[in-house]
Motif scaffolding. Structure first.
Motif, short mmCIF file in Angstrom:
data_model
loop_
_atom_site.label_atom_id
_atom_site.label_comp_id
_atom_site.label_asym_id
_atom_site.label_seq_id
_atom_site.Cartn_x
_atom_site.Cartn_y
_atom_site.Cartn_z
N HIS A 180 -8.34 2.88 -1.46
CA HIS A 180 -8.25 4.04 -0.56
C HIS A 180 -8.78 3.75 0.85
O HIS A 180 -9.14 4.66 1.59
CB HIS A 180 -8.94 5.27 -1.17
CG HIS A 180 -10.43 5.22 -1.26
ND1 HIS A 180 -11.14 5.71 -2.33
CD2 HIS A 180 -11.39 4.79 -0.39
CE1 HIS A 180 -12.43 5.59 -2.11
NE2 HIS A 180 -12.61 5.03 -0.92
N ARG A 181 -8.78 2.46 1.24
CA ARG A 181 -9.42 2.04 2.49
C ARG A 181 -8.78 2.64 3.74
O ARG A 181 -9.41 2.68 4.80
CB ARG A 181 -9.40 0.52 2.61
CG ARG A 181 -8.00 -0.11 2.73
CD ARG A 181 -8.11 -1.62 2.47
NE ARG A 181 -6.86 -2.36 2.62
CZ ARG A 181 -5.90 -2.43 1.71
NH1 ARG A 181 -6.03 -1.75 0.58
NH2 ARG A 181 -4.81 -3.16 1.92
N SER A 182 -7.56 3.13 3.65
CA SER A 182 -6.88 3.67 4.83
C SER A 182 -7.10 5.15 5.05
O SER A 182 -6.81 5.66 6.14
CB SER A 182 -5.36 3.41 4.71
OG SER A 182 -5.07 2.05 4.64
N HIS B 203 0.82 -1.21 0.00
CA HIS B 203 0.00 0.00 0.00
C HIS B 203 0.86 1.27 0.00
O HIS B 203 0.42 2.32 -0.44
CB HIS B 203 -0.90 -0.01 1.24
CG HIS B 203 -2.05 0.93 1.16
ND1 HIS B 203 -3.18 0.69 0.39
CD2 HIS B 203 -2.27 2.14 1.73
CE1 HIS B 203 -4.02 1.70 0.51
NE2 HIS B 203 -3.50 2.59 1.31
N HIS B 204 2.10 1.14 0.48
CA HIS B 204 2.97 2.32 0.63
C HIS B 204 3.29 2.93 -0.73
O HIS B 204 3.61 2.23 -1.68
CB HIS B 204 4.28 1.92 1.33
CG HIS B 204 5.21 3.09 1.54
ND1 HIS B 204 4.96 4.07 2.47
CD2 HIS B 204 6.37 3.42 0.92
CE1 HIS B 204 5.95 4.96 2.44
NE2 HIS B 204 6.81 4.58 1.51
N GLY B 205 3.20 4.25 -0.80
CA GLY B 205 3.54 4.95 -2.03
C GLY B 205 2.44 4.98 -3.07
O GLY B 205 2.64 5.53 -4.17
N LEU B 206 1.28 4.42 -2.77
CA LEU B 206 0.18 4.41 -3.72
C LEU B 206 -0.36 5.83 -3.90
O LEU B 206 -0.58 6.55 -2.93
CB LEU B 206 -0.93 3.49 -3.21
CG LEU B 206 -2.12 3.25 -4.13
CD1 LEU B 206 -1.67 2.42 -5.35
CD2 LEU B 206 -3.22 2.52 -3.38
N VAL B 207 -0.55 6.22 -5.14
CA VAL B 207 -1.13 7.53 -5.45
C VAL B 207 -2.56 7.33 -5.90
O VAL B 207 -2.83 6.59 -6.85
CB VAL B 207 -0.31 8.25 -6.55
CG1 VAL B 207 -0.97 9.59 -6.90
CG2 VAL B 207 1.13 8.46 -6.09
N LEU B 208 -3.50 7.96 -5.21
CA LEU B 208 -4.92 7.80 -5.52
C LEU B 208 -5.30 8.69 -6.69
O LEU B 208 -5.15 9.91 -6.62
CB LEU B 208 -5.77 8.12 -4.30
CG LEU B 208 -5.54 7.24 -3.07
CD1 LEU B 208 -6.38 7.74 -1.90
CD2 LEU B 208 -5.86 5.78 -3.37
N LEU C 97 -0.75 12.98 3.88
CA LEU C 97 -2.16 12.69 4.19
C LEU C 97 -3.06 13.64 3.43
O LEU C 97 -4.13 13.24 2.93
CB LEU C 97 -2.39 12.80 5.70
CG LEU C 97 -3.84 12.59 6.16
CD1 LEU C 97 -4.35 11.21 5.77
CD2 LEU C 97 -3.94 12.79 7.68
N ARG C 98 -2.67 14.89 3.32
CA ARG C 98 -3.47 15.86 2.58
C ARG C 98 -3.65 15.42 1.13
O ARG C 98 -4.77 15.48 0.59
CB ARG C 98 -2.80 17.24 2.64
CG ARG C 98 -3.57 18.32 1.88
CD ARG C 98 -2.82 19.65 1.95
NE ARG C 98 -3.50 20.65 1.16
CZ ARG C 98 -4.54 21.38 1.58
NH1 ARG C 98 -4.97 21.22 2.82
NH2 ARG C 98 -5.11 22.26 0.80
N GLU C 99 -2.59 14.94 0.51
CA GLU C 99 -2.68 14.47 -0.87
C GLU C 99 -3.60 13.25 -0.98
O GLU C 99 -4.36 13.10 -1.93
CB GLU C 99 -1.28 14.14 -1.41
CG GLU C 99 -0.41 15.36 -1.63
CD GLU C 99 -1.04 16.35 -2.60
OE1 GLU C 99 -1.52 15.91 -3.67
OE2 GLU C 99 -1.06 17.56 -2.29
N GLU C 100 -3.52 12.36 0.01
CA GLU C 100 -4.40 11.18 0.00
C GLU C 100 -5.86 11.58 0.16
O GLU C 100 -6.75 11.01 -0.49
CB GLU C 100 -3.98 10.22 1.11
CG GLU C 100 -2.64 9.53 0.84
CD GLU C 100 -2.24 8.60 1.95
OE1 GLU C 100 -2.85 8.68 3.05
OE2 GLU C 100 -1.31 7.80 1.74
N VAL C 101 -6.13 12.56 1.01
CA VAL C 101 -7.50 13.03 1.20
C VAL C 101 -8.03 13.65 -0.09
O VAL C 101 -9.19 13.41 -0.49
CB VAL C 101 -7.57 14.03 2.37
CG1 VAL C 101 -8.91 14.76 2.38
CG2 VAL C 101 -7.36 13.30 3.70
N LEU C 102 -7.20 14.41 -0.78
CA LEU C 102 -7.63 15.00 -2.06
C LEU C 102 -7.92 13.91 -3.10
O LEU C 102 -8.90 14.01 -3.85
CB LEU C 102 -6.56 15.96 -2.57
CG LEU C 102 -6.41 17.26 -1.77
CD1 LEU C 102 -5.18 18.03 -2.23
CD2 LEU C 102 -7.66 18.13 -1.91
#
Length: 295
Positions: A184-186, A10-15, A72-77
């Motif tokens: 994006h489950r995390s 999961h590490h480094g995954l870009v949504l 985290l901000r990028e993951e939320v976006l």
């Protein structure tokens, strides 16, 4: 060499939001052939998700100023972008059901009330009270996302759906969506931990969210079967029918869902313990709708 763990993959995954499109013109009312109960249990997703995921988007946009971690901000976006497309994809099914003579609007209006009035923003709150209300809503979303990740993992592995001859467009919709839920489950959980790393709020949210979702699903299935113009008046779901469909791989088994919810209560729980990012990304690479969106 150490084995690859779920967190490693999961590490480094870009949504990335995938701007998918689906053509519902040929979708039959019972898209699991001969299985109206199983069809409508899954159709509850279409009743709840458009308004529910728009609520996710509004809540996470409201939380953005509180995020102090750039990753985290990028993951939320990325999460917000994916959820916005999910909402519109399921809205298309609602529009198709209406055209086929099943009017979903009475139930959808109740969903709108829930996500706008009960769980919506409270502009009259300020300071600490406003922040507490926002974090509580994030905790509820984290609990919901645990269930959507469970369903995503289930549908990616539900071979019984192919054996039943499920409509291929609908199968791609629910597997594309399920794969992105696993992908994006995390995010919601990590956002909750960023805002409140405590155990009590997480558990309180799950003990409320789990039973409410269960209730909404039962009511939604009853509503759809009663409103289905292709069924006899008085038709409705039965527990025996659900158990039979789950044994044939058409629906998730309730025992598995309960065990998954119990895992969320563990103090050291993390969403990467559920599902496989590698499997989700592999499906997204083969999904007809996702491949078309990438062209």
């Amino acid at each position: 060499m150490s084995p690859i763990t779920p967190k490693d993959e999961h590490h480094g995954l870009v949504l990335q939001p995938r701007d998918v499109r689906f053509d519902w013109s040929a979708l039959p009312m019972h898209w699991i052939p001969g299985e109206p109960l199983a069809t409508h249990v899954v159709n509850v997703l279409h009743l709840l998700l458009p308004e529910g995921e728009r609520w996710f988007v509004r809540t996470f946009k409201e939380a953005l100023p509180l995020i102090r971690d750039e990753r985290l901000r990028e993951e939320v976006l990325g999460f917000v972008g994916q959820e916005a497309i999910h909402a519109e994809a399921h809205q298309g099914v609602l529009d198709h059901l209406l055209a086929k003579g099943l009017d979903p609007r009475p139930y959808v209006r109740q969903a709108e009330f829930l996500f706008h009035r009960v769980l919506g923003e409270h502009p009259e709150l300020t300071g600490t009270a406003a922040r507490e209300n926002l974090v509580e809503r994030v905790a509820i979303i984290a609990a919901v996302e645990h269930f959507t990740a469970f369903l995503g993992d289930w549908v990616l592995n539900a071979d019984g759906l192919e054996r039943a001859g499920v409509d291929p467009t609908m199968l791609d919709l629910i597997r594309w969506h399920g794969a992105e839920e696993v992908e994006h489950r995390s995010v919601a959980y990590d956002l909750l931990q960023h805002l409140d790393p405590g155990y009590v709020r997480r558990i309180r949210a799950m003990t409320i969210t789990g039973p409410v979702l269960f209730h909404l699903w039962i009511r939604g299935t009853r509503f759809l079967m009663a409103a289905d113009p292709d069924l006899a008046p008085g038709s409705g779901p039965t527990w025996r029918g659900y158990v039979d469909a789950s044994r044939r791989g058409l629906l998730p088994q309730l025992g598995r869902a309960s065990r998954s919810a119990a895992r969320y209560l563990r103090p050291r729980y993390h969403p990467t313990q559920e599902g496989s990012t590698r499997q989700a990304v592999a499906y997204l690479g083969s999904s007809p709708a996702a491949r078309a969106a990438a062209v």
